[in-house]
Design a protein around this motif. Sequence first.
Motif, short mmCIF file in Angstrom:
data_model
loop_
_atom_site.label_atom_id
_atom_site.label_comp_id
_atom_site.label_asym_id
_atom_site.label_seq_id
_atom_site.Cartn_x
_atom_site.Cartn_y
_atom_site.Cartn_z
N GLU A 139 0.81 -1.22 0.00
CA GLU A 139 0.00 0.00 0.00
C GLU A 139 0.84 1.27 0.00
OE1 GLU A 139 -3.21 0.00 -0.35
OE2 GLU A 139 -3.38 -2.19 -0.28
N ARG A 140 2.17 1.10 -0.07
CA ARG A 140 3.10 2.21 -0.20
C ARG A 140 3.07 3.16 0.99
NH1 ARG A 140 2.91 5.19 -5.71
NH2 ARG A 140 4.98 5.78 -5.01
N PHE A 141 2.99 2.57 2.19
CA PHE A 141 3.16 3.34 3.42
C PHE A 141 4.61 3.24 3.88
CE2 PHE A 141 -1.44 2.59 3.67
CZ PHE A 141 -1.89 3.85 4.02
N ASP A 142 5.08 4.28 4.53
CA ASP A 142 6.42 4.22 5.11
C ASP A 142 6.41 3.44 6.41
OD1 ASP A 142 8.14 6.07 3.35
OD2 ASP A 142 6.35 7.28 3.73
N ALA A 143 5.30 3.47 7.12
CA ALA A 143 5.23 2.76 8.40
C ALA A 143 3.78 2.64 8.83
CB ALA A 143 6.03 3.50 9.48
N GLY A 144 3.58 1.76 9.81
CA GLY A 144 2.27 1.62 10.43
C GLY A 144 2.41 1.70 11.93
N ILE A 145 1.32 2.04 12.61
CA ILE A 145 1.30 2.06 14.07
C ILE A 145 0.14 1.19 14.54
CG2 ILE A 145 0.94 3.49 16.12
CD1 ILE A 145 2.31 5.78 14.65
N ARG A 146 0.48 0.14 15.30
CA ARG A 146 -0.51 -0.79 15.81
C ARG A 146 -0.05 -1.29 17.19
NH1 ARG A 146 -2.43 0.99 11.89
NH2 ARG A 146 -3.65 -0.01 10.21
N GLY A 149 1.21 -6.67 19.87
CA GLY A 149 0.96 -8.10 19.74
C GLY A 149 0.45 -8.55 18.40
N ILE A 150 0.12 -7.63 17.49
CA ILE A 150 -0.49 -8.05 16.22
C ILE A 150 0.38 -7.72 15.01
CG2 ILE A 150 -2.81 -7.81 17.16
CD1 ILE A 150 -3.07 -5.17 15.64
N ILE A 151 1.62 -7.33 15.22
CA ILE A 151 2.48 -6.91 14.10
C ILE A 151 3.16 -8.12 13.48
CG2 ILE A 151 4.51 -5.55 13.49
CD1 ILE A 151 3.74 -3.62 15.73
N ALA A 152 3.21 -8.15 12.16
CA ALA A 152 3.85 -9.26 11.44
C ALA A 152 5.31 -9.38 11.85
CB ALA A 152 3.73 -9.03 9.94
N LYS A 153 5.80 -10.63 11.91
CA LYS A 153 7.14 -10.91 12.40
C LYS A 153 8.24 -10.43 11.46
CE LYS A 153 5.57 -12.94 16.05
NZ LYS A 153 5.63 -12.22 17.36
N ASP A 154 7.91 -10.20 10.18
CA ASP A 154 8.95 -9.78 9.24
C ASP A 154 9.15 -8.27 9.22
OD1 ASP A 154 6.49 -9.23 8.12
OD2 ASP A 154 7.07 -9.79 6.09
N MET A 155 8.50 -7.56 10.14
CA MET A 155 8.64 -6.11 10.23
C MET A 155 9.57 -5.73 11.38
SD MET A 155 6.81 -4.40 7.97
CE MET A 155 6.12 -5.22 6.53
N ILE A 156 10.24 -4.60 11.22
CA ILE A 156 10.96 -4.00 12.34
C ILE A 156 9.94 -3.23 13.16
CG2 ILE A 156 12.74 -2.35 12.99
CD1 ILE A 156 14.14 -2.96 10.38
N ALA A 157 9.89 -3.47 14.46
CA ALA A 157 8.90 -2.81 15.31
C ALA A 157 9.58 -2.15 16.50
CB ALA A 157 7.86 -3.82 15.79
N TYR A 275 5.90 0.18 13.12
CA TYR A 275 6.55 -0.91 12.40
C TYR A 275 6.79 -0.51 10.95
CZ TYR A 275 1.92 -2.14 10.50
OH TYR A 275 0.70 -2.11 9.87
N TYR A 276 7.87 -1.07 10.37
CA TYR A 276 8.27 -0.70 9.01
C TYR A 276 9.15 -1.82 8.47
CZ TYR A 276 12.25 0.93 11.81
OH TYR A 276 13.29 1.01 12.70
N PRO A 277 9.27 -1.92 7.14
CA PRO A 277 10.11 -2.98 6.56
C PRO A 277 11.58 -2.65 6.70
CG PRO A 277 9.20 -1.61 4.83
CD PRO A 277 8.54 -1.15 6.12
N SER A 278 12.40 -3.68 6.64
CA SER A 278 13.85 -3.49 6.71
C SER A 278 14.33 -2.84 5.42
CB SER A 278 14.55 -4.83 6.91
OG SER A 278 15.95 -4.67 6.86
N ARG A 279 15.02 -1.76 5.56
CA ARG A 279 15.55 -1.07 4.38
C ARG A 279 17.01 -0.72 4.64
NH1 ARG A 279 10.51 3.12 3.48
NH2 ARG A 279 9.01 1.62 2.65
#
Length: 301
Positions: A139-146, A149-157, A275-279
């Motif tokens: 969805e072309r977001f730079d990050a999400g806030i949640r 306990g519900i954040i995907a494991k492949d994200m940096i949080a 949380y955000y992807p590894s870059r």
Amino acid sequence: MTRPNLNDLSTFVAVADAASFTGAAAKLGLSTSAVSHTVRKLEAELGVRLLNRTTRSVTLTAAGERLMSGFAPMLNQLDEHLAALADLREKPAGNLRITSDEYAVETVLMPALAEVARDYPDIHVEIVVDYGLIDIVAERFDAGIRLGGIIAKDMIAMPISPEMQSIVVAAPSYMAGRPVPSVPADLMQHRCINLRLPTHGNIYAWEFERNGRAMEVNVNGPLVFNSLTPIYSAALRGLGYAYMPALLVSADLAAGRLIRVLEEWTPPYEGYHIYYPSRRQMMPAFRVLLDTLRRNRIAHC
């Protein structure tokens, strides 16, 4: 084949993302007719139809899907590299897109944004309120806030708030003459103010836990809202029980405007994370936001 103009390709991606010429036009600051003309010109240059258009929807053709899957990631990388040039400026600049739920925007994100807006006027932030755990890369977001306990494991949080707690409250005017709930199931005999999750369309089930035993209760009541603000207002007016973040109603509890029930059934839980992807290369503007959120959390712990 002539190489398409980069701006034309970016316009196509915006239409595909929004699934709408009107939505893309609003995002790009152009007229709908200009966006439509650009996409038609691009299709003519490529010799293929990229979008299926009806009066109600805009969808990708097979050629459009192939172009989107190949070009959109390249456009993201280009945006990141261009934003990284802000390191050469006196102050970071750039555009950020963040997805967050409503309560996190008000309590965690807004104080940080106030600092960023004051100190870095060239950083522009778009906030999309959403309750679902969406794919921020797609969805072309730079990050999400949640909640953590519900954040995907492949994200940096990174944690950005203390522990949270949701509690059941009602105004004294509602509770007068009515039995006080002693277990969550007792709420079924009361008027409760429900939340319909804006993203999923489902009525939110109230969550409880005691001595390791978790349960959900689908409460009933005459009022349903898709936002916490009117639920809070309705509770203060004595229209029923509400399930609210404890911090939001702390002043009302202290002043006696609201009364808490089922206290032993609502323990704390993990707080908000960004949380955000590894870059390999983080945008300077994003680094500023992360540092501000980290500093604010430390100050309030």
